[in-house]
Design a protein around this motif. Structure first.
Motif, PDB file in Angstrom:
ATOM      1  N   ALA A   1       7.440  -8.061   1.129  1.00 16.78           N
ATOM      2  CA  ALA A   1       8.317  -8.773   1.873  1.00 16.78           C
ATOM      3  C   ALA A   1       9.823  -8.796   1.531  1.00 16.78           C
ATOM      4  O   ALA A   1      10.658  -9.046   2.217  1.00 16.78           O
TER       5      ALA A   1
ATOM      6  N   THR B   1      11.510  -5.748   3.041  1.00 21.05           N
ATOM      7  CA  THR B   1      11.304  -5.847   4.409  1.00 21.05           C
ATOM      8  C   THR B   1      12.596  -6.758   4.673  1.00 21.05           C
ATOM      9  O   THR B   1      13.401  -6.544   5.764  1.00 21.05           O
ATOM     10  N   ILE B   2      12.762  -8.003   4.294  1.00 16.74           N
ATOM     11  CA  ILE B   2      13.824  -8.886   4.268  1.00 16.74           C
ATOM     12  C   ILE B   2      15.167  -8.145   4.171  1.00 16.74           C
ATOM     13  O   ILE B   2      16.135  -8.329   5.067  1.00 16.74           O
TER      14      ILE B   2
ATOM     15  N   LEU C   1       5.317  -9.345   8.439  1.00 16.54           N
ATOM     16  CA  LEU C   1       6.244  -8.406   8.202  1.00 16.54           C
ATOM     17  C   LEU C   1       6.576  -7.607   9.817  1.00 16.54           C
ATOM     18  O   LEU C   1       7.714  -7.168   9.864  1.00 16.54           O
TER      19      LEU C   1
ATOM     20  N   CYS D   1      16.039  -5.493   6.936  1.00 14.96           N
ATOM     21  CA  CYS D   1      16.182  -6.277   7.753  1.00 14.96           C
ATOM     22  C   CYS D   1      17.911  -6.758   8.032  1.00 14.96           C
ATOM     23  O   CYS D   1      18.444  -6.521   9.042  1.00 14.96           O
ATOM     24  N   ALA D   2      17.992  -7.355   6.924  1.00 12.74           N
ATOM     25  CA  ALA D   2      19.356  -7.941   6.952  1.00 12.74           C
ATOM     26  C   ALA D   2      20.616  -6.807   6.639  1.00 12.74           C
ATOM     27  O   ALA D   2      21.502  -6.920   7.585  1.00 12.74           O
TER      28      ALA D   2
ATOM     29  N   MET E   1       8.612  -9.331  11.724  1.00 12.44           N
ATOM     30  CA  MET E   1      10.071  -9.359  11.320  1.00 12.44           C
ATOM     31  C   MET E   1      10.901  -8.236  11.693  1.00 12.44           C
ATOM     32  O   MET E   1      11.790  -8.183  12.229  1.00 12.44           O
TER      33      MET E   1
ATOM     34  N   THR F   1      14.006  -7.704  14.582  1.00 15.14           N
ATOM     35  CA  THR F   1      15.161  -7.171  14.012  1.00 15.14           C
ATOM     36  C   THR F   1      15.382  -5.948  15.123  1.00 15.14           C
ATOM     37  O   THR F   1      16.715  -5.738  15.226  1.00 15.14           O
TER      38      THR F   1
END
Length: 227
Positions: free
Chosen positions: A119, A122-123, A29, A126-127, A32, A36
């Motif tokens: 997760a 975080t995803i 993570l 970031c998006a 990631m 980003t």
């Protein structure tokens, strides 16, 4: 027989595999979040040290949570240890601070075993960051610039360049005056917004004629000006 403090036995249920899983997930993570940060940073310029730090923060926080567990005494000891640390780095981009908290939150979620939630958020975050960067959210329509003009000490700086500034800019403000070269010169610092229909070279040429061909600096971005 001495009394057994139950708080000291809370973390004995930790297994090697659960600890490894926590570190691996938090590290992934962190990568990631760091990627980003690199992809969305302004003009592609970023600090390599900070990007590496973003990778390590979730793992470090996760390990700390694993070690502390629900042991209150250990938590207070850890807080005391962190209070001794002093951060001497200069203040950076406010967005960098949000990335630090982002990484800490991911590490905290991994430390308490909520890998799925860690997760997921975080995803999603970031998006969201990538989308906001792509649409250039919050960007100014006009670019503010810094204009520095050196004038001789015998020149009255009040209103000395107002006619030129009104001609070539849509907005200007004199916000700093200081002496330089042992007091023999004055440095005037303006924030200006250039008129898009005007030529910058002609603007600077007129200023040079007025200030006796002394130094003139026009910074492309007010945020990059020297203090």
């Amino acid at each position: 027989m001495p009394d057994i403090d139950l708080n000291t036995t809370v973390n004995t249920t930790l297994t090697l595999w659960s600890s490894l899983l926590t570190i691996i997930v938090s590290f992934a993570l962190g990568i990631m979040i760091s990627v980003t940060y690199i992809k969305t940073h302004v003009r592609g310029y970023y600090s390599q040290n900070f990007s590496l730090t973003l990778i390590l923060i979730p793992s470090v926080i996760a390990v700390i949570i694993l070690l502390v567990g629900s042991n209150v005494a250990r938590a207070f000891s850890l807080a005391g240890a962190f209070s001794i640390a002093r951060f001497r780095s200069t203040a950076g981009d406010p967005k960098d601070i949000s990335y630090v908290f982002f990484s800490m939150a991911a590490g905290l979620a991994c430390g308490v075993g909520l890998f799925g939630y860690a997760a997921l958020f975080t995803i999603l975050l970031c998006a969201f960051i990538v989308i906001l960067c792509k649409i250039d959210f919050g960007a100014k329509k006009t670019c503010s610039k810094i204009l520095k003009i050196i004038i001789p000490e015998n020149m009255n700086y009040q209103g000395a360049f107002d006619d030129i500034l009104k001609k070539y800019t849509t907005n200007y403000q004199l916000y700093k005056i200081k002496t330089t070269d042992l007091g023999t010169l004055f440095e005037l610092v303006y924030t200006i917004t250039m008129n898009s229909d005007k030529n910058e070279k002609e603007f600077i040429d007129e200023l040079r004629c007025r200030n006796g061909n002394l130094s003139i600096v026009l910074s492309m971005d007010a945020n990059t000006s020297d203090s």
